[in-house]
Design a protein around this motif. Structure first.
Motif, PDB file in Angstrom:
ATOM      1  N   GLY A 141     -28.586  48.776 127.318  1.00  0.00           N
ATOM      2  CA  GLY A 141     -27.926  47.535 127.696  1.00  0.00           C
ATOM      3  C   GLY A 141     -27.142  47.654 128.989  1.00  0.00           C
ATOM      4  N   VAL A 142     -27.145  48.850 129.573  1.00  0.00           N
ATOM      5  CA  VAL A 142     -26.411  49.091 130.821  1.00  0.00           C
ATOM      6  C   VAL A 142     -27.368  48.889 131.993  1.00  0.00           C
ATOM      7  N   PRO A 143     -27.025  47.973 132.917  1.00  0.00           N
ATOM      8  CA  PRO A 143     -27.873  47.781 134.098  1.00  0.00           C
ATOM      9  C   PRO A 143     -27.970  49.071 134.913  1.00  0.00           C
ATOM     10  N   ALA A 144     -29.102  49.264 135.556  1.00  0.00           N
ATOM     11  CA  ALA A 144     -29.327  50.491 136.335  1.00  0.00           C
ATOM     12  C   ALA A 144     -28.237  50.735 137.370  1.00  0.00           C
ATOM     13  N   LEU A 145     -27.685  49.674 137.954  1.00  0.00           N
ATOM     14  CA  LEU A 145     -26.631  49.839 138.959  1.00  0.00           C
ATOM     15  C   LEU A 145     -25.345  50.418 138.370  1.00  0.00           C
ATOM     16  N   SER A 146     -25.207  50.360 137.053  1.00  0.00           N
ATOM     17  CA  SER A 146     -24.016  50.886 136.382  1.00  0.00           C
ATOM     18  C   SER A 146     -24.313  52.170 135.619  1.00  0.00           C
ATOM     19  N   ALA A 147     -25.359  52.876 135.984  1.00  0.00           N
ATOM     20  CA  ALA A 147     -25.798  54.075 135.267  1.00  0.00           C
ATOM     21  C   ALA A 147     -24.696  55.118 135.107  1.00  0.00           C
ATOM     22  N   ALA A 148     -23.793  55.214 136.076  1.00  0.00           N
ATOM     23  CA  ALA A 148     -22.723  56.214 136.025  1.00  0.00           C
ATOM     24  C   ALA A 148     -21.811  56.017 134.813  1.00  0.00           C
ATOM     25  N   LEU A 149     -21.819  54.839 134.216  1.00  0.00           N
ATOM     26  CA  LEU A 149     -21.028  54.622 132.997  1.00  0.00           C
ATOM     27  C   LEU A 149     -21.550  55.478 131.844  1.00  0.00           C
ATOM     28  N   ILE A 150     -22.834  55.819 131.900  1.00  0.00           N
ATOM     29  CA  ILE A 150     -23.446  56.640 130.850  1.00  0.00           C
ATOM     30  C   ILE A 150     -23.550  58.095 131.284  1.00  0.00           C
ATOM     31  N   SER A 151     -24.056  58.333 132.482  1.00  0.00           N
ATOM     32  CA  SER A 151     -24.201  59.701 132.972  1.00  0.00           C
ATOM     33  C   SER A 151     -24.390  59.690 134.488  1.00  0.00           C
ATOM     34  N   ASN A 152     -23.817  60.676 135.134  1.00  0.00           N
ATOM     35  CA  ASN A 152     -24.042  60.870 136.566  1.00  0.00           C
ATOM     36  C   ASN A 152     -25.312  61.672 136.822  1.00  0.00           C
ATOM     37  N   ASN A 153     -25.902  62.175 135.750  1.00  0.00           N
ATOM     38  CA  ASN A 153     -27.130  62.956 135.847  1.00  0.00           C
ATOM     39  C   ASN A 153     -28.319  62.040 135.579  1.00  0.00           C
ATOM     40  N   GLU A 154     -29.031  61.667 136.632  1.00  0.00           N
ATOM     41  CA  GLU A 154     -30.151  60.728 136.498  1.00  0.00           C
ATOM     42  C   GLU A 154     -31.314  61.289 135.685  1.00  0.00           C
ATOM     43  N   LYS A 155     -31.281  62.569 135.366  1.00  0.00           N
ATOM     44  CA  LYS A 155     -32.331  63.164 134.535  1.00  0.00           C
ATOM     45  C   LYS A 155     -32.067  62.931 133.052  1.00  0.00           C
ATOM     46  N   ARG A 156     -30.919  62.349 132.706  1.00  0.00           N
ATOM     47  CA  ARG A 156     -30.555  62.099 131.308  1.00  0.00           C
ATOM     48  C   ARG A 156     -31.029  60.749 130.802  1.00  0.00           C
ATOM     49  N   PHE A 157     -31.609  59.935 131.677  1.00  0.00           N
ATOM     50  CA  PHE A 157     -32.032  58.598 131.257  1.00  0.00           C
ATOM     51  C   PHE A 157     -33.276  58.171 132.014  1.00  0.00           C
ATOM     52  N   ILE A 158     -33.834  57.042 131.576  1.00  0.00           N
ATOM     53  CA  ILE A 158     -35.026  56.457 132.179  1.00  0.00           C
ATOM     54  C   ILE A 158     -34.664  55.047 132.612  1.00  0.00           C
ATOM     55  N   ILE A 159     -35.073  54.663 133.798  1.00  0.00           N
ATOM     56  CA  ILE A 159     -34.841  53.289 134.246  1.00  0.00           C
ATOM     57  C   ILE A 159     -36.114  52.488 133.988  1.00  0.00           C
ATOM     58  N   ARG A 160     -35.965  51.417 133.198  1.00  0.00           N
ATOM     59  CA  ARG A 160     -37.086  50.538 132.871  1.00  0.00           C
ATOM     60  C   ARG A 160     -36.648  49.096 133.083  1.00  0.00           C
ATOM     61  N   GLU A 161     -37.587  48.267 133.459  1.00  0.00           N
ATOM     62  CA  GLU A 161     -37.286  46.851 133.689  1.00  0.00           C
ATOM     63  C   GLU A 161     -37.460  46.046 132.417  1.00  0.00           C
ATOM     64  N   ASP A 162     -36.597  45.034 132.246  1.00  0.00           N
ATOM     65  CA  ASP A 162     -36.769  44.091 131.140  1.00  0.00           C
ATOM     66  C   ASP A 162     -37.834  43.077 131.554  1.00  0.00           C
ATOM     67  N   PRO A 163     -38.208  42.156 130.666  1.00  0.00           N
ATOM     68  CA  PRO A 163     -39.270  41.191 131.016  1.00  0.00           C
ATOM     69  C   PRO A 163     -38.994  40.353 132.268  1.00  0.00           C
ATOM     70  N   SER A 164     -37.719  40.180 132.612  1.00  0.00           N
ATOM     71  CA  SER A 164     -37.404  39.399 133.815  1.00  0.00           C
ATOM     72  C   SER A 164     -37.405  40.257 135.077  1.00  0.00           C
ATOM     73  N   GLY A 165     -37.638  41.561 134.924  1.00  0.00           N
ATOM     74  CA  GLY A 165     -37.679  42.457 136.082  1.00  0.00           C
ATOM     75  C   GLY A 165     -36.367  43.150 136.389  1.00  0.00           C
ATOM     76  N   LYS A 166     -35.341  42.940 135.583  1.00  0.00           N
ATOM     77  CA  LYS A 166     -34.038  43.567 135.805  1.00  0.00           C
ATOM     78  C   LYS A 166     -34.047  44.995 135.233  1.00  0.00           C
TER      79      LYS A 166
END
Length: 175
Positions: free
Chosen positions: A102-127
């Motif tokens: 539920g965290v937008p990709a631009l706010s990824a640092a709220l979860i982790s500063n390590n980009e290898k800990r998550f996957i960025i995927r788009e929702d149906p609207s492209g966000k």
């Protein structure tokens, strides 16, 4: 405490992520554990348990635990997807889960500063959103370890070994 009362005290942007962690830790507290499949190559003749069966038995193989965790997350409105791995270097297939934090990709640092800990995927609207991989077979070790292991495996298999482009690692959205 219920999940709702626990999530009231956190930032609304992290609600889904926090609830997913809480659910996983509750499964650990219930004593749910992983039990490996009989040695059946690529899931031939394997039967997936219903979530309720896994709860009643207190155990399940990788696909049973994925179905259980996904059904709980989906019941809270948290989108999930299955990662199916048919690694050509191994005789057994494997399944684990990713969920939309539920965290937008631009706010990824709220979860982790390590980009290898998550996957960025788009929702149906492209966000683009942050999706978290979880190795449900590690339920007895807790959320943090299950997250770390799945993130490492996804990086290794999907990115470094090109499993997606080679067709032996597939992502299936739960709908």
């Amino acid at each position: 405490q219920t999940i709702q009362t626990r999530s009231d005290s956190i930032s609304p942007i992290l609600t889904d992520f926090q609830n997913a962690m809480i659910l996983f830790e509750e499964l650990k507290k219930l004593g749910i554990r992983y039990q490996s499949d009989p040695n059946v190559p690529f899931y031939q003749d394997d039967r997936v348990q219903f979530a309720e069966e896994t709860l009643q038995l207190g155990r399940g193989d990788c696909d049973d635990l994925v179905v259980l965790y996904a059904s709980l997350l989906e019941s809270l409105g948290i989108n999930t997807a299955f990662i199916q791995v048919n690694d050509p270097e191994k005789s057994l297939a494997h399944l684990y889960l990713i969920f939309n934090s539920g965290v937008p990709a631009l706010s990824a640092a709220l979860i982790s500063n390590n980009e290898k800990r998550f996957i960025i995927r788009e929702d149906p609207s492209g966000k683009p959103f942050i999706w978290i991989p979880v190795e449900t077979t590690l339920v007895t070790q807790g959320f943090e370890e299950a997250w770390k292991s799945a993130a490492t495996n996804y990086l290794k298999d999907a990115v470094l070994r090109s499993g997606i482009s080679e067709g032996w690692l597939n992502v299936f959205d739960v709908e």
